[in-house]
Design a protein around this motif. Structure first.
Motif, PDB file in Angstrom:
ATOM      1  N   GLY A  75      25.889  16.131  32.506  1.00 18.68           N
ATOM      2  CA  GLY A  75      25.647  15.348  33.504  1.00 18.68           C
ATOM      3  C   GLY A  75      24.395  15.737  33.984  1.00 18.68           C
ATOM      4  N   ALA A  76      23.772  14.576  34.866  1.00 23.46           N
ATOM      5  CA  ALA A  76      22.500  14.553  35.371  1.00 23.46           C
ATOM      6  C   ALA A  76      22.497  15.572  36.532  1.00 23.46           C
ATOM      7  N   VAL A  77      21.295  16.094  36.762  1.00 26.79           N
ATOM      8  CA  VAL A  77      21.085  16.928  38.124  1.00 26.79           C
ATOM      9  C   VAL A  77      20.073  15.932  38.944  1.00 26.79           C
ATOM     10  N   PHE A  78      20.691  15.720  40.168  1.00 29.75           N
ATOM     11  CA  PHE A  78      19.620  14.959  41.049  1.00 29.75           C
ATOM     12  C   PHE A  78      19.018  15.748  42.220  1.00 29.75           C
ATOM     13  N   ARG A  79      17.725  15.527  42.395  1.00 29.35           N
ATOM     14  CA  ARG A  79      17.073  16.238  43.264  1.00 29.35           C
ATOM     15  C   ARG A  79      17.404  16.186  44.866  1.00 29.35           C
ATOM     16  N   GLY A  80      18.007  15.161  45.096  1.00 27.10           N
ATOM     17  CA  GLY A  80      18.303  14.978  46.569  1.00 27.10           C
ATOM     18  C   GLY A  80      19.276  13.567  46.587  1.00 27.10           C
ATOM     19  N   PRO A  81      19.687  13.121  48.066  1.00 29.95           N
ATOM     20  CA  PRO A  81      20.633  12.266  48.125  1.00 29.95           C
ATOM     21  C   PRO A  81      20.164  10.782  47.694  1.00 29.95           C
ATOM     22  N   ILE A  82      18.894  10.533  47.704  1.00 33.64           N
ATOM     23  CA  ILE A  82      18.451   9.212  47.690  1.00 33.64           C
ATOM     24  C   ILE A  82      18.563   8.782  46.126  1.00 33.64           C
ATOM     25  N   PRO A  83      17.889   9.670  45.108  1.00 34.81           N
ATOM     26  CA  PRO A  83      18.187   9.246  43.693  1.00 34.81           C
ATOM     27  C   PRO A  83      19.833   9.343  43.167  1.00 34.81           C
ATOM     28  N   LEU A  84      20.497  10.250  43.921  1.00 32.78           N
ATOM     29  CA  LEU A  84      21.910  10.175  43.659  1.00 32.78           C
ATOM     30  C   LEU A  84      22.629   8.939  43.968  1.00 32.78           C
ATOM     31  N   ALA A  85      22.330   8.484  45.337  1.00 33.52           N
ATOM     32  CA  ALA A  85      22.772   7.174  45.763  1.00 33.52           C
ATOM     33  C   ALA A  85      22.346   5.918  44.941  1.00 33.52           C
ATOM     34  N   ARG A  86      21.070   6.066  44.478  1.00 29.60           N
ATOM     35  CA  ARG A  86      20.554   4.961  43.721  1.00 29.60           C
ATOM     36  C   ARG A  86      21.325   5.142  42.310  1.00 29.60           C
ATOM     37  N   HIS A  87      21.709   6.177  41.697  1.00 30.40           N
ATOM     38  CA  HIS A  87      22.652   6.332  40.320  1.00 30.40           C
ATOM     39  C   HIS A  87      23.810   5.798  40.758  1.00 30.40           C
ATOM     40  N   LEU A  88      24.377   5.975  41.995  1.00 29.03           N
ATOM     41  CA  LEU A  88      25.985   5.734  41.946  1.00 29.03           C
ATOM     42  C   LEU A  88      25.999   4.323  42.177  1.00 29.03           C
TER      43      LEU A  88
END
Length: 233
Positions: A75-88
């Motif tokens: 799985g990918a590792v996201f550096r913060g909430p914004i990249p994770l939110a964009r991915h979701l």
């Protein structure tokens, strides 16, 4: 570090605003002392409103916390909430950021009904014992102790629902509808029994004692200062 703190600050601001507004609606005036029943209703209503922010904030927090163990499987590792939110959002659309919303609502209703009524009950008890019933004269210590009662009440009222919410938000894909809450509860019971709903309960309660104590004492002291200033205007 800044992003989670901003999210938590926004959630708490919305929560206390919604609670104060709900109290005023129920009593007809901000100057009227509500009954404990009205406090519980206002707290439950604030919990519903708060879910709008709390659900995505906690979704991102939960998934960021477990991402490193997930990453070992590719799985990918996201550096913060914004990249994770964009991915979701890219992967699941709006459902990606509303993941577990109804589970959050189900938790917040009893949680904040207990949170605020527990605090008010303890505060009024201290006021009766120490200041002839005048809660506005309580010092910071009894306010902190009252807040701690609210924090402990929060978890006693909602911990199994929090376990369900966390499991839902850690699943592989966002669920549809609202029936997933009962389905997830059944899965936990089948796999772990009743103990599965209380794993991590003690640390959560212990952590809530200073956190809620400081939160409520700060809120009460700030409101006192604002009320004093408004009377001099």
């Amino acid at each position: 570090m800044a992003s989670p703190l901003v999210g938590i600050a926004a959630v708490n601001s919305l929560l206390f605003w919604a609670y104060s507004y709900g109290r005023t609606l129920l009593t007809g005036s901000a100057d009227v002392t509500p009954t404990l029943g009205q406090v519980a209703v206002a707290g439950a209503g604030a919990g519903i409103v708060n879910s709008v922010l709390a659900s995505p904030v906690e979704l991102l927090k939960v998934r960021l916390q477990v991402q490193y163990s997930t990453a070992t499987g590719g799985g990918a590792v996201f550096r913060g909430p914004i990249p994770l939110a964009r991915h979701l959002v890219q992967q699941f659309g709006v459902r990606g950021i509303a993941w577990g919303f109804w589970a959050t609502v189900a938790r917040e209703i009893p949680a904040y009904a207990a949170f605020y009524s527990g605090f008010e009950f303890a505060k009024r008890s201290f006021a009766n014992a120490l200041t002839d019933g005048d809660a506005s004269k309580l010092s910071p210590l009894p306010l902190m102790l009252s807040g701690s009662v609210g924090g402990v009440s929060y978890w006693f009222a909602s911990y199994p629902l929090d376990v369900i919410k966390s499991r839902v938000q850690n699943s592989k894909a966002p669920p549809r509808g609202i029936g997933y809450i009962a389905a997830t509860a059944s899965d936990i019971m089948a796999e772990q029994g009743i103990k599965g709903f209380f794993r991590g309960f003690s640390p959560s309660v212990i952590r809530s004692i200073p956190a809620a104590g400081v939160t409520f004492a700060t809120y009460e002291l700030v409101m006192r200062a604002l009320n004093r200033d408004s009377k001099h205007v």
